[in-house]
Enzyme design. Structure first.
Site, PDB file in Angstrom:
ATOM      1  N   LYS A 120      22.040  -3.329  60.309  1.00  0.00           N
ATOM      2  CA  LYS A 120      22.094  -4.405  59.307  1.00  0.00           C
ATOM      3  C   LYS A 120      21.846  -3.779  57.951  1.00  0.00           C
ATOM      4  CE  LYS A 120      21.917  -8.432  60.406  1.00  0.00           C
ATOM      5  NZ  LYS A 120      22.846  -9.487  60.809  1.00  0.00           N
TER       6      LYS A 120
HETATM    7  N1  GLU Z   1      26.242 -10.813  60.707  1.00  0.00           N
HETATM    8  C1  GLU Z   1      26.613 -11.302  61.996  1.00  0.00           C
HETATM    9  C2  GLU Z   1      25.437 -11.257  62.953  1.00  0.00           C
HETATM   10  O1  GLU Z   1      24.320 -11.269  62.550  1.00  0.00           O
HETATM   11  C3  GLU Z   1      27.852 -10.617  62.537  1.00  0.00           C
HETATM   12  C4  GLU Z   1      27.746  -9.144  62.700  1.00  0.00           C
HETATM   13  C5  GLU Z   1      29.062  -8.476  63.058  1.00  0.00           C
HETATM   14  O2  GLU Z   1      30.058  -9.175  63.227  1.00  0.00           O
HETATM   15  O3  GLU Z   1      29.058  -7.239  63.164  1.00  0.00           O
HETATM   16  O4  GLU Z   1      25.594 -11.307  64.147  1.00  0.00           O
END
Ligand code: GLU
Length: 430
Positions: A120
């Protein structure tokens, strides 16, 4: 020289990412470990991210002022494959927040049996106060700073809070320009015109409703007879509310950053969407009772969908929640104490790593399609998503039943076991 007994374990050292949200992620992890049956070495390895990158992003704003934005990317585990996770733009982004969210991404991907670890990242900024030109500069410079750490086989960013298809298109373009050729598989959640996947934009919200539907099946509830309150009316909450209404359910409360609206007889979602398009937010919507975000969570309803921010359901408000079921569309919306109070009160929580996994699952489909240069249709993607979420849901429900732990612990145990099995087989290098 330090002797072995003097070498402290990470929890005692107080690492840079040690913040309240990270502590929540670790507390949940430690609780799940009691049932996961993994070795001490594996447990210690997975308690901390593999890599945390901190950069500063210099941008000349439209008024000529230079601002330096702090930005982060945390990669929690590369055991199962490249790391995967969103990039958020928010004024509360910290290294600790990214570390917690990266750890949750690892368990989420593993639970869904996607060949990824978790990551993240984010930029600490106030996106609503920035123009498109400023956001573009931030995105391009941030991507440049991350060049040594991301890649289609290393770490694949995606949208998260306040980032979207456009942000991903800028990231893809910046990466591709440095490489000298188009690399659509470097990010997911792109516009379809540059290799994005149909149904990616709706996938998280639609997935939330697929999971709720599955839970209703197990609980013997009929979804159309239920009243829902949805916190968040963006890409997750807005789509979830629409999908619920399409199935005949009554959505009695929704909110965005400006506050919420309530109508016990059911809200007119189309009217709310037009109001937001014209006015920019829900504030001032005339045809329902205005409520604050904290009031919204305590409204009378059957199911509360948390699709906004982390740390919303806490020791303070959990005693007053009236929903019988809570669905976590956001990441980390319930604190450890909030969780305990809900359990005591018999409120079932559908945990984030399962409930919002539709987004990353369709991201995986997008990446696979990009790598194969072969694209699937909407119906195929929707049914593959329903199958993956249904399979994960059933495994979590059964594990929770058999081991008498919460759905959250069961989901984490299932994810941790997948990663631990791979780490055991690979061994810890060197
Ligand atoms: N931000 C989204 C999550 O927290 C999607 C992450 C992604 O698609 O890689 O799951």
């Amino acid at each position: 020289m330090e002797t072995r007994s003097e070498v402290q374990q990470p929890a005692e050292v107080g690492l840079e990412w040690d913040t309240p949200l990270y502590r929540t992620a670790v507390a949940q992890y430690e609780e799940a470990l009691r049932h996961a049956d993994v070795s001490v070495a594996v447990a210690r390895r997975l308690a901390v991210p593999e890599r945390a990158v901190m950069v500063s992003v210099p941008v000349c704003l439209d008024d000529g002022e230079w601002t330096i934005f702090p930005a982060y990317r945390v990669q929690h585990s590369s055991v199962l494959g490249p790391t995967k996770g969103g990039i958020r733009y928010d004024r509360h982004v910290t290294l600790g927040e990214c570390a917690a969210l990266a750890m949750w991404m690892t368990w989420k991907c593993a639970l869904l049996r996607l060949p990824y670890g978790g990551a993240k990242g984010g930029v600490r900024c106030t996106p609503r106060e920035l123009s498109q030109a400023e956001l573009q500069k931030i995105t391009r410079r941030f991507t440049s700073e991350l060049m040594p750490f991301i890649g289609p086989q290393e770490d694949i960013p995606a949208p998260d809070m306040a980032t979207n298809e456009q942000t991903m298109a800028w990231m893809m373009d910046t990466y591709s320009m440095q490489k000298g050729y188009a690399v659509p598989e470097i990010v997911t959640g792109k516009p379809i015109s540059v290799g994005g996947s149909v149904f990616r934009a709706e996938a998280t919200g639609a997935g939330v409703v697929m999971v709720i539907e599955r839970a209703c099946g197990r609980l013997g509830w009929s979804l159309p007879s239920l009243r829902f309150v949805v916190q968040g009316f963006g890409n997750v909450g807005g789509i979830a509310a629409r999908e619920l209404a399409d199935r005949g359910a009554s959505v009695v409360g929704v909110s965005d950053y400006s506050g919420g609206v309530h109508d016990p007889a059911g809200l007119d979602l189309a009217a709310l969407r037009s109001w937001i398009t014209e006015q920019g937010s829900l504030a001032g919507y005339p045809d329902a009772t205005n409520v604050t975000n904290p009031e919204l969570l305590e409204l009378d309803c059957d199911v509360l969908v948390l699709a906004a921010l982390e740390e919303q359901l806490t020791a303070e408000n959990a005693p007053r929640i009236r929903a019988r079921l809570v669905a976590e569309g956001a990441n980390g919306p319930t604190t450890v104490a909030g969780d305990e109070i809900c359990a005591e009160r018999g409120i079932t929580i559908l945990p984030d790593v399962l409930t919002n996994a539709g987004g990353v699952t369709v991201s995986y489909f997008e990446w696979v399609q990009d790598l194969g240069r072969l694209f699937w249709g909407r119906d195929e993607i929707r049914s593959r998503l329903a199958e993956k979420l249904g399979d994960a849901f059933d495994r979590v429900w059964e594990l929770s039943d058999q081991t008498d732990v919460s759905l959250r612990s069961a989901a984490l145990v299932a994810g941790i076991r997948e990663v631990a099995a791979a780490l055991d087989a690979r061994g810890i290098y060197p």
